[in-house]
Design a protein around this motif. Structure first.
Motif, PDB file in Angstrom:
ATOM      1  N   ASN A  22       0.804  -1.228   0.000  1.00  0.00           N
ATOM      2  CA  ASN A  22       0.000   0.000   0.000  1.00  0.00           C
ATOM      3  C   ASN A  22       0.835   1.275   0.000  1.00  0.00           C
ATOM      4  N   LEU A  23       1.993   1.247   0.642  1.00  0.00           N
ATOM      5  CA  LEU A  23       2.889   2.399   0.546  1.00  0.00           C
ATOM      6  C   LEU A  23       3.350   2.561  -0.903  1.00  0.00           C
ATOM      7  N   SER A  24       3.757   1.470  -1.522  1.00  0.00           N
ATOM      8  CA  SER A  24       4.207   1.522  -2.919  1.00  0.00           C
ATOM      9  C   SER A  24       3.109   2.060  -3.826  1.00  0.00           C
ATOM     10  N   SER A  25       1.902   1.586  -3.590  1.00  0.00           N
ATOM     11  CA  SER A  25       0.768   1.986  -4.420  1.00  0.00           C
ATOM     12  C   SER A  25       0.480   3.483  -4.299  1.00  0.00           C
ATOM     13  N   TYR A  26       0.456   3.985  -3.073  1.00  0.00           N
ATOM     14  CA  TYR A  26       0.155   5.412  -2.884  1.00  0.00           C
ATOM     15  C   TYR A  26       1.303   6.304  -3.356  1.00  0.00           C
ATOM     16  N   LEU A  27       2.525   5.864  -3.196  1.00  0.00           N
ATOM     17  CA  LEU A  27       3.643   6.641  -3.746  1.00  0.00           C
ATOM     18  C   LEU A  27       3.486   6.773  -5.260  1.00  0.00           C
ATOM     19  N   ALA A  28       3.071   5.676  -5.901  1.00  0.00           N
ATOM     20  CA  ALA A  28       2.846   5.703  -7.355  1.00  0.00           C
ATOM     21  C   ALA A  28       1.695   6.631  -7.718  1.00  0.00           C
ATOM     22  N   LEU A  29       0.655   6.618  -6.903  1.00  0.00           N
ATOM     23  CA  LEU A  29      -0.494   7.495  -7.161  1.00  0.00           C
ATOM     24  C   LEU A  29      -0.110   8.969  -7.055  1.00  0.00           C
ATOM     25  N   PHE A  30       0.892   9.250  -6.242  1.00  0.00           N
ATOM     26  CA  PHE A  30       1.383  10.623  -6.114  1.00  0.00           C
ATOM     27  C   PHE A  30       2.374  10.992  -7.211  1.00  0.00           C
ATOM     28  N   LYS A  78      -1.271  -3.174 -11.854  1.00  0.00           N
ATOM     29  CA  LYS A  78      -2.518  -2.482 -12.202  1.00  0.00           C
ATOM     30  C   LYS A  78      -2.455  -0.990 -11.873  1.00  0.00           C
ATOM     31  N   ILE A  79      -1.424  -0.594 -11.135  1.00  0.00           N
ATOM     32  CA  ILE A  79      -1.251   0.805 -10.743  1.00  0.00           C
ATOM     33  C   ILE A  79      -0.226   1.465 -11.657  1.00  0.00           C
ATOM     34  N   LYS A  80      -0.594   2.578 -12.258  1.00  0.00           N
ATOM     35  CA  LYS A  80       0.343   3.320 -13.092  1.00  0.00           C
ATOM     36  C   LYS A  80       1.551   3.745 -12.255  1.00  0.00           C
ATOM     37  N   ASN A  81       2.743   3.614 -12.830  1.00  0.00           N
ATOM     38  CA  ASN A  81       4.009   3.983 -12.193  1.00  0.00           C
ATOM     39  C   ASN A  81       4.525   2.959 -11.190  1.00  0.00           C
ATOM     40  N   LEU A  82       3.763   1.889 -10.945  1.00  0.00           N
ATOM     41  CA  LEU A  82       4.197   0.882  -9.971  1.00  0.00           C
ATOM     42  C   LEU A  82       4.572  -0.421 -10.680  1.00  0.00           C
ATOM     43  N   TYR A  83       5.792  -0.861 -10.437  1.00  0.00           N
ATOM     44  CA  TYR A  83       6.313  -2.099 -11.009  1.00  0.00           C
ATOM     45  C   TYR A  83       6.716  -3.042  -9.871  1.00  0.00           C
ATOM     46  N   ILE A  84       6.792  -4.315 -10.181  1.00  0.00           N
ATOM     47  CA  ILE A  84       7.182  -5.286  -9.164  1.00  0.00           C
ATOM     48  C   ILE A  84       8.176  -6.297  -9.723  1.00  0.00           C
ATOM     49  N   VAL A  85       9.145  -6.655  -8.890  1.00  0.00           N
ATOM     50  CA  VAL A  85       9.999  -7.808  -9.161  1.00  0.00           C
ATOM     51  C   VAL A  85       9.438  -8.922  -8.277  1.00  0.00           C
ATOM     52  N   PRO A  86       8.805  -9.929  -8.883  1.00  0.00           N
ATOM     53  CA  PRO A  86       8.093 -10.935  -8.088  1.00  0.00           C
ATOM     54  C   PRO A  86       9.018 -11.923  -7.382  1.00  0.00           C
ATOM     55  N   SER A  87       8.437 -12.594  -6.416  1.00  0.00           N
ATOM     56  CA  SER A  87       9.107 -13.699  -5.738  1.00  0.00           C
ATOM     57  C   SER A  87       8.390 -14.984  -6.137  1.00  0.00           C
ATOM     58  N   PRO A 228      -4.206  -3.387  -4.160  1.00  0.00           N
ATOM     59  CA  PRO A 228      -3.953  -2.580  -2.961  1.00  0.00           C
ATOM     60  C   PRO A 228      -5.252  -1.947  -2.480  1.00  0.00           C
ATOM     61  N   ILE A 229      -5.218  -1.378  -1.296  1.00  0.00           N
ATOM     62  CA  ILE A 229      -6.432  -0.860  -0.660  1.00  0.00           C
ATOM     63  C   ILE A 229      -7.065   0.283  -1.457  1.00  0.00           C
ATOM     64  N   ASN A 230      -6.253   1.066  -2.178  1.00  0.00           N
ATOM     65  CA  ASN A 230      -6.822   2.197  -2.926  1.00  0.00           C
ATOM     66  C   ASN A 230      -7.693   1.744  -4.106  1.00  0.00           C
ATOM     67  N   LEU A 231      -7.509   0.514  -4.559  1.00  0.00           N
ATOM     68  CA  LEU A 231      -8.369  -0.021  -5.614  1.00  0.00           C
ATOM     69  C   LEU A 231      -9.519  -0.849  -5.038  1.00  0.00           C
ATOM     70  N   TYR A 232      -9.299  -1.411  -3.865  1.00  0.00           N
ATOM     71  CA  TYR A 232     -10.317  -2.268  -3.259  1.00  0.00           C
ATOM     72  C   TYR A 232     -11.360  -1.459  -2.483  1.00  0.00           C
TER      73      TYR A 232
END
Length: 255
Positions: A22-30, A78-87, A228-232
């Motif tokens: 959720n921190l990652s998601s909101y940073l991307a939203l900003f 699904k969030i613009k500006n947010l990328y992930i390196v998966p495990s 993330p919570i901002n989409l849910y």
């Protein structure tokens, strides 16, 4: 140059991965360009952002053990500006394989340095232990963010974590700083939550974030939907809290 923050606490169930997502998601939203690196073999941050584990062809495991470029592993979310390196599950075995590699505690740093200048924030979600993977996170990061659950045993293990941080700072990563302590799962109905906040704040003072994350059922439900919570549930108290927390992190960088 992007800021690299590892989110770590060897105690499980403290909201570590919830905070990473959720921190990652909101940073991307900003408007920040953000990379979330999942180094937990449980891969909850990966599934929590809607990445199907069975569909993963390459993960952070391949970067660490096979020296695959991180640029060939990171995925859009699904969030613009947010990328992930998966495990993935291979990472569980990596802890044994890394024991035979020279300078094994610096493997993640080499991976991160490849893309450090391409992101505003790189968030590392560490496993709930003080093993070699978490050590890699501490060596690769500029700072550590410590989620602390508002419960009786909150302080248990924190002293050991801080000792580990001090050792890493002295021997492996002199630049490592404490980003701060984030209170999670706060229940305003109990005196215990208030007491934990008061005690920890009195001891750590300016290393405690102003934002407090409440106990919120919507935060617990969101990962099962892969968002993330901002989409849910963007109007929930949990969403509002992580929104404020992201602002606080951005302000910290500006200081």
């Amino acid at each position: 140059m992007g800021k690299v923050i590892v989110i770590a606490n060897q105690k499980g169930g403290v909201g570590k991965t919830t905070t990473a997502i959720n921190l990652s998601s909101y940073l991307a939203l900003f408007g920040k360009k953000v990379l979330l690196i999942d180094i937990d073999p449980q891969a909850n941050a990966t599934s929590g952002l809607g990445i199907e584990k069975v569909s993963i062809k390459k993960s952070i495991y391949n970067c660490l053990i096979e020296t695959v470029s991180i640029k060939n592993v990171l995925l859009e979310t699904k969030i613009k500006n947010l990328y992930i390196v998966p495990s993935d599950m291979n990472l569980a075995g990596a802890q044994v394989e890394m024991n035979h590699i020279e300078k094994r505690e610096q493997l993640l740093r080499k991976v991160v340095d490849e893309v450090r200048t391409e992101f505003d924030f790189i968030i590392i979600d560490a496993p709930p232990s003080l093993g070699i993977l978490t050590l890699n996170g501490l060596v690769a990061a500029d700072s550590i963010l410590i989620p602390l659950q508002c419960e009786y045993y909150a302080m248990e293990g924190l002293s050991q974590l801080l000792k580990t941080v001090k050792l890493v700072k002295n021997r492996l990563n002199p630049a490592l700083d404490i980003e701060g302590i984030l209170f999670t799962m706060y229940d305003s109905r109990t005196n215990l939550s208030s007491q934990v906040v008061a005690d920890v704040t009195a001891h750590f003072k300016d290393k405690v974030f102003k934002t407090i994350i409440p106990r919120n059922v919507k935060l617990s439900e969101a990962p099962s939907f892969g968002v993330p919570i901002n989409l849910y549930m963007p109007d929930s108290t949990g969403a509002s809290s992580y929104n404020e927390f992201a602002k606080e992190i951005i302000e910290n960088v500006g200081k």
